[in-house]
Design a protein around this motif. Structure first.
Motif, PDB file in Angstrom:
ATOM      1  N   TYR A  37       0.808  -1.245   0.106  1.00 31.33           N
ATOM      2  CA  TYR A  37      -0.036   0.141   0.031  1.00 31.33           C
ATOM      3  C   TYR A  37       0.899   1.185  -0.054  1.00 31.33           C
ATOM      4  O   TYR A  37       2.000   1.107   0.337  1.00 31.33           O
ATOM      5  N   GLN A  39       1.048   5.720   0.551  1.00 34.74           N
ATOM      6  CA  GLN A  39       0.216   6.866   0.698  1.00 34.74           C
ATOM      7  C   GLN A  39       1.358   8.179   0.276  1.00 34.74           C
ATOM      8  O   GLN A  39       2.407   8.339   1.000  1.00 34.74           O
ATOM      9  N   GLU A  46      -3.471   4.138  -0.254  1.00 37.68           N
ATOM     10  CA  GLU A  46      -4.351   3.401  -1.075  1.00 37.68           C
ATOM     11  C   GLU A  46      -3.644   1.965  -1.511  1.00 37.68           C
ATOM     12  O   GLU A  46      -2.342   1.810  -1.356  1.00 37.68           O
ATOM     13  N   ALA A  60      -3.384  -2.485  -8.565  1.00 38.65           N
ATOM     14  CA  ALA A  60      -4.138  -1.477  -8.858  1.00 38.65           C
ATOM     15  C   ALA A  60      -3.723  -1.130 -10.420  1.00 38.65           C
ATOM     16  O   ALA A  60      -2.881  -1.423 -10.880  1.00 38.65           O
TER      17      ALA A  60
END
Length: 116
Positions: A37, A39, A46, A60
């Protein structure tokens, strides 16, 4: 209790590559999948990439085709190979459980800065 330690970040020019490492320790048997993840400054954290216990991966849309997640079970380490880096990839990168994060497992993260 599981702990994650992220490393491998740094400063790289756009188009360059980095490989991040996430070393897990403690009760790792309690973790099924692990994900990455990130940031960015002023933005919410995210999802980037994840790998389930069966090895299935998920990415993603913003990193598909550029980032690859892999896992070395013998070393309890998960990697994120990042190629064709863009300035918008600049963020602090963290690992945590995937697909559902556990709030108490957030570590210090590793800073990735991509210059244009």
């Amino acid at each position: 209790q599981v702990q994650f330690v992220e490393s491998g970040g740094g400063l790289v020019q756009a188009g360059g590559s980095l490989r991040l490492s996430c070393a897990a320790s403690g009760s790792t048997f309690s973790i099924n999948g692990i994900g990455w993840y990130r940031q960015a400054p002023g933005k919410a954290r995210e999802f980037v990439a994840g790998m389930g216990s069966g090895g299935r991966t998920n990415y993603a849309d913003s990193v598909k085709g550029r980032f690859t997640i892999s896992r070395d079970n013998a070393k309890n380490t998960v990697y994120l190979q990042m190629n064709s880096l863009k300035p918008e990839d600049t963020a602090v990168y963290y690992c945590n459980q995937f697909p559902s994060v556990r709030s108490h497992l957030w570590g210090q993260g590793t800073q990735v800065t991509v210059s244009s």
